[in-house]
Design an enzyme around this catalytic site. Structure first.
Site, mmCIF file in Angstrom:
data_model
loop_
_atom_site.group_PDB
_atom_site.id
_atom_site.type_symbol
_atom_site.label_atom_id
_atom_site.label_comp_id
_atom_site.label_asym_id
_atom_site.label_seq_id
_atom_site.Cartn_x
_atom_site.Cartn_y
_atom_site.Cartn_z
ATOM 1 N N GLN A 239 35.269 28.830 41.407
ATOM 2 C CA GLN A 239 34.363 29.929 41.737
ATOM 3 C C GLN A 239 33.663 30.440 40.478
ATOM 4 O OE1 GLN A 239 37.302 31.655 45.151
ATOM 5 N NE2 GLN A 239 35.657 33.049 44.590
ATOM 6 N N ARG A 386 38.761 37.926 49.607
ATOM 7 C CA ARG A 386 37.584 38.481 50.273
ATOM 8 C C ARG A 386 37.421 39.973 50.020
ATOM 9 N NH1 ARG A 386 34.563 35.539 54.930
ATOM 10 N NH2 ARG A 386 32.670 36.725 54.726
ATOM 11 N N CYS A 387 37.588 40.361 48.768
ATOM 12 C CA CYS A 387 37.314 41.752 48.420
ATOM 13 C C CYS A 387 37.061 41.806 46.931
ATOM 14 C CB CYS A 387 38.483 42.662 48.769
ATOM 15 S SG CYS A 387 39.967 42.355 47.808
ATOM 16 N N GLU A 762 32.168 40.925 51.299
ATOM 17 C CA GLU A 762 33.568 41.337 51.381
ATOM 18 C C GLU A 762 33.785 42.631 52.129
ATOM 19 O OE1 GLU A 762 33.936 41.077 47.218
ATOM 20 O OE2 GLU A 762 34.583 39.001 47.268
#
Lengths: 808, 164
Positions: A239, A386-387, A762
């Protein structure tokens, strides 16, 4: 010159910001022509596989590789002893700790990497893994962070001095050999004073369970060391490819210009692919040792057992208020289980991420947060699934505290939120724990959400349902889950955000081609977010060339400008801003060229959609296409040929997207099965670049929230065995379990972002988890429930009903 | 190795013959031997469906089929569903309705959906959701996948009607 199309048609033709442009990525993905790391094949490529520890805590007495080496097709078996001369048997983590690449004398969690087998194909490698003999001596296992802090068993002997003293860690003093850090924000004494003297106080303890991002593609890499040219190429599930290049250079001693890191298509990341894993390092070493390319791709069980987990926060809260419901203070303490190595992916100065956003969307005058990080015999990690960094934990905490305070006050929780919202006119708002919220209009969003679902009507229906249940007319109870969240994304300003000393700016480089098309390269990398589609839209609007004529490239460190990658919803806030700024540089030069071509002063032309026009004489213009050609092929006095720009953007602040969610749920108390009747999600992510993509992000984030709230867990037994190591036990929702979501929005642009966008990927997860959880808890509130921990799987819901005496 | 088996497959209309160990999985043969990298490996336990292909008219998870079991079979992978100039209706529909994000589940999902629409050309939303429950997507929350499949069904039926 005259145009035969209207201005509206020119705008539409660009497919710029605000339109639901179809994705350019889809052609290859729908035809099976994506290029993921496991699709990469190089001549002579070997395959790596790990021998992993079956024990959670054990000393390694010996490793015998003879039988494995004797197997035809096996080329090498690496152990820590082989890596030690290279200084690669340990590696730095993103959190300032270090982590074993291959077990160095002991293992600290089940599934830990012990030896790396390199063989001609995957089957042979797997056979050889079975043939490596490791003699273990089992040690006492610590899976409970509270017990770990009391135990005489030292997990990390490398972090205790010879005289038994405990040296400071990366984040200051440590209280115990198994203690990692204490991180404090806010004013504890003042907070305690307010809470001790308050009219109403609610306290609660909650456990935000350990889970895992579990992207459908597992992690992997292909390393290819070209010994002739001295150049290392590394493809992988990264990522943050530039960070990987820098870390790889520091670790290997290979100069950075001789390392090319490529993130090809990535099959979902969700935070799992931020960190650096032993597999990456071993594939590099193996390629250097063998002189041929080496591929390593983990299987699902390895992914769930050994790569970065998320959450595992034990949170203790106290919240105080007046009798009327005005919150006066908030105290939060977290015991954070970080596993065997502190490999959290957080900006360096924030060992608990942005947990200090835990005052939420509310105007809380005084607050305190303390976090203690603890080592246990579990896998390392602590990523933002996802945050943004630990924001899910923070929002879950405050949204549960609001609910328990509402119970304490005997007040409707929607009303309690309204009473305490930060008001529109208070922005920019500095919260008690330090953050400066950029913009918001919470009450408007909340009112819109409550009206959309007919909140008053729902409460009346719920009251009737309670009566019916008590009268024996139904066995289903009804829950109304509320959440109002504020995210903090777009890390971040280099002055306070860095990872391993690397400032968290991002970048965009644009090259306009003479015939009016362009290529733009960014420091980020899409994992499904659709950057190739949406960043071209930003540029189309900024530079007036059609999005369809703009190629977006990411993920190749040889071509892309340096950037910190994609996670924490930072792509749009940071790289999106860099894109707009680079576009504006292009436009500035284009303006000079246009003025020259039109034989007027620079200030006498203005930008209009896809051209520069002479002010007051719109029939005199040069399109961006004309300008691009002239930039290369016409001698313009005082100007260099060419039309290119690069922008490195260091954001002045984070962005603060927010939203209002409502979930309506019916729960069968005899089976514990929740049925989601309705889910309404209002998101405010500032300026909207592509509504279709935004809605897709919201559907996906909500579904991951459903998973976490209703069943997804990395569970361990007392021996440190992972109980949820396959998709048999680890809950990933299917189409059958997922509802249709209603999406809605308000638009409150970020005042400091060049295009006002805030990021959205997110938000639905951050706001969704407490919303699903609150729905379950709310269903049982009329029967005496105050708080139960997630995940609310059928069994736990049944237990809740049972403990409340609802089974007769 | 001496225990290799002789395997014949017809994949996307093309005949292939090769030797394979008895333990070799179909997904491995497709990806590594035939270079069909559309089907993906997601879980190796039949749960996620990223490896879905059609074998003798049925959807199968090729990560848990031995290639020896597939001897003589007709197999369709995502690569056999459409071509760049002539996409399958489902491939168009997934693009039109944003039925994919990272793309990793997409080949298996579309391959399964194509079979589903052959089995049931007029599915209800619930039938679509049940029919693809063996295929996991981590990105989309399924809403737009379901929408894509229903839209493709409508289009396929309209085309059929027009042809009659």
């Amino acid at each position: 010159m005259k145009d035969d199309i209207t201005r509206e048609e020119r705008v539409a033709g660009l497919k710029g910001m605000g339109c639901s442009r179809k994705r350019v990525e889809d052609a290859r993905f729908t035809q099976g022509k994506g290029n993921y790391v496991d699709d990469i094949k190089l001549p002579g490529m070997l395959h790596g596989d790990f021998v992993r520890s079956p024990y959670a805590h054990a000393r390694i007495k010996s490793i015998n590789i003879d039988a494995a080496m004797a197997l035809p097709g096996v080329v090498a078996v690496l152990t820590a002893k082989d890596l030690e001369p290279l200084g690669l048997h340990w590696m730095p983590t993103l959190a300032g700790d270090k982590q074993m690449v291959l077990a160095d004398g002991k293992v600290l969690f089940q599934g830990q990497e012990v030896a790396f087998v390199v063989a001609s194909d995957r089957y042979v490698a797997a056979d050889a893994v079975e043939l490596v003999e490791v003699d273990y001596e089992e040690l006492e296992v610590l899976v409970d962070p509270f017990k770990s802090l009391q135990s005489d068993v030292v997990l990390r002997e490398d972090l205790v001095a010879e005289d038994g003293s405990i040296p400071n860690g990366a984040h200051g003093p440590r209280k115990h050999p198994n203690h990692i850090f204490t991180w404090e924000v806010g004013e504890e004494e003042a907070t305690n004073q307010v809470i001790d003297n308050a009219e109403v106080v609610a306290t609660e303890e909650m456990y935000y369970h350990r889970t895992h991002p579990c992207p459908l593609e597992t992690c992997g890499s292909v390393a290819s060391m070209d010994k002739v040219n001295g150049k290392l190429t590394l493809w992988g599930t990264f990522q943050a490819p530039h960070v990987v290049r820098t870390v790889a250079s520091i670790l290997s001693g290979i100069e950075e210009h001789n390392i090319r890191v490529v993130s090809p298509d990535i099959g979902g990341g969700f935070g799992n692919k931020v960190g650096v894993y032993p597999g990456y390092v071993c594939s590099i070493v193996a390629s250097i040792v063998t002189g041929v390319p080496v591929k390593w791709v983990e299987d699902r069980m390895e992914n769930l057992m050994s790569t970065a987990f998320a959450r595992d926060y034990w949170m203790k809260g106290k919240i105080s208020a007046t009798k009327e419901g005005k919150i006066t203070g908030l105290h939060c303490h977290v015991t954070a289980d970080h596993g065997a190595f502190d490999a959290c992916a957080d900006p360096t100065k924030f060992p608990a991420g942005f947990m200090n956003i835990c005052t939420g969307s509310y105007d809380i005058p005084v607050a305190y947060l303390g976090v203690d990080g603890v080592y246990t015999n579990k896998a390392p990690g602590g990523v933002s699934y996802r945050c943004s960094f630990r924001v899910t934990e923070a929002v879950y905490f405050i949204e549960r505290m609001i609910e328990v305070l509402a119970i304490e006050l005997n007040m409707d929780p929607a009303k309690l939120r309204s009473i305490n919202f930060i008001k529109k006119e208070q922005f920019p708002y500095t919260a008690a724990l330090g953050w400066e919220y950029d913009s918001g209009d919470y009450q408007t969003a909340w009112d819109k959400a409550l009206a959309a679902v007919d909140y008053t009507g729902l409460r009346a229906e719920q009251a009737q349902r309670v009566e019916d249940f008590k009268a024996g007319k139904t066995r289903k109870v009804m829950g109304i889950g509320l959440s109002f969240f504020t995210e903090i994304v777009g890390a971040g300003p280099v002055k306070n955000c860095d990872i391993l000393g690397m400032g968290m700016f991002d970048s965009c480089e644009i090259r306009i081609h003479p015939t009016g098309s362009a290529v733009a390269r960014l420091g980020t990398i899409s994992q499904g977010q659709g950057h190739a589609t949406t960043f071209a839209q930003i540029l189309a609007t900024e530079i007036g060339l059609p999005a369809d004529s703009i190629t977006i490239e990411e993920g190749d460190t040889d071509t892309a400008p340096y950037g910190l990658g994609t996670y924490g919803s930072r792509s749009t806030p940071v790289a999106g801003a860099a894109t707009a700024m680079a576009g504006r540089k292009i436009r500035a030069k284009a303006q000079m060229i246009a003025a020259y071509l039109l034989e007027v002063h620079d200030d006498d032309v203005e930008f209009d959609v896809d051209r520069f026009v002479v002010k007051g004489a719109p029939e005199r213009f040069k399109t961006m296409k004309d300008i691009a050609y002239a930039a290369y092929h016409q001698a313009i006095p005082g100007l260099e040929p060419g039309l290119e720009a690069v922008s490195y953007y260091d954001p002045p602040n984070m962005t603060y997207p927010f939203g209002a969610y409502v979930c309506v749920m019916d729960i069968d108390v005899d089976t514990g099965v929740p049925e989601i009747r309705r889910f309404y999600a209002l998101d405010d992510c500032g300026t909207r670049i592509n509504p279709m993509v935004i809605e897709g992000q919201i559907h996906g984030g909500l579904t991951e929230a459903l998973a976490v709230a209703l069943g997804q867990e990395i569970a361990y037994d007392d021996m440190g065995n992972v109980k949820t190591g396959t998709l048999m036990d680890f809950f990933l929702p299917t189409a059958w379990e997922v509802p249709n979501y209603e999406t809605d929005f308000t638009v409150t642009p970020s005042p400091h972002h060049p295009i006002g966008a805030k990021g959205v990927g997110e938000s639905p997860h951050v706001g969704g988890v407490p919303c699903f959880s609150n729905a379950v808890q709310d269903a049982f509130r009329p029967f005496g429930n105050r708080h139960t921990n997630m995940p609310h799987d059928h069994w736990r819901i049944w237990q809740t009903a049972n403990s409340l005496g609802m089974h007769g | 190795m001496s225990n290799k088996m002789h395997v014949k497959l017809n994949v996307n209309g093309e005949d292939h013959e090769f030797l394979a160990e008895p333990r070799e999985l179909l997904i491995y043969a497709l990806r590594e031997k035939l270079n069909l990298t559309g089907p993906h490996v997601g879980c190796e336990t039949s749960h996620c469906g990223a490896c879905t292909v059609t074998m003798n008219g049925k959807s199968v998870k090729s990560c848990t089929v031995f290639v020896a079991q597939a001897d003589g079979a007709e197999i369709t992978t995502i690569e056999g569903l459409g071509s760049p100039g002539a996409l399958h209706v489902l491939q168009e529909a997934f693009k039109e309705h944003h039925g994919l994000q990272c793309g990793f589940c997409t080949p298996g999902m579309i391959t399964r959906a194509a079979k589903l629409l052959e089995e049931n050309p007029n599915p209800t939303e619930a039938e679509v959701r049940f029919g693809i429950a063996g295929n996991i997507c981590r990105c989309t929350g399924y809403q737009n996948i379901v929408k894509s499949i229903l839209a493709a069904a409508t289009e396929l039926n309209a085309a059929k009607e027009a042809a009659q």
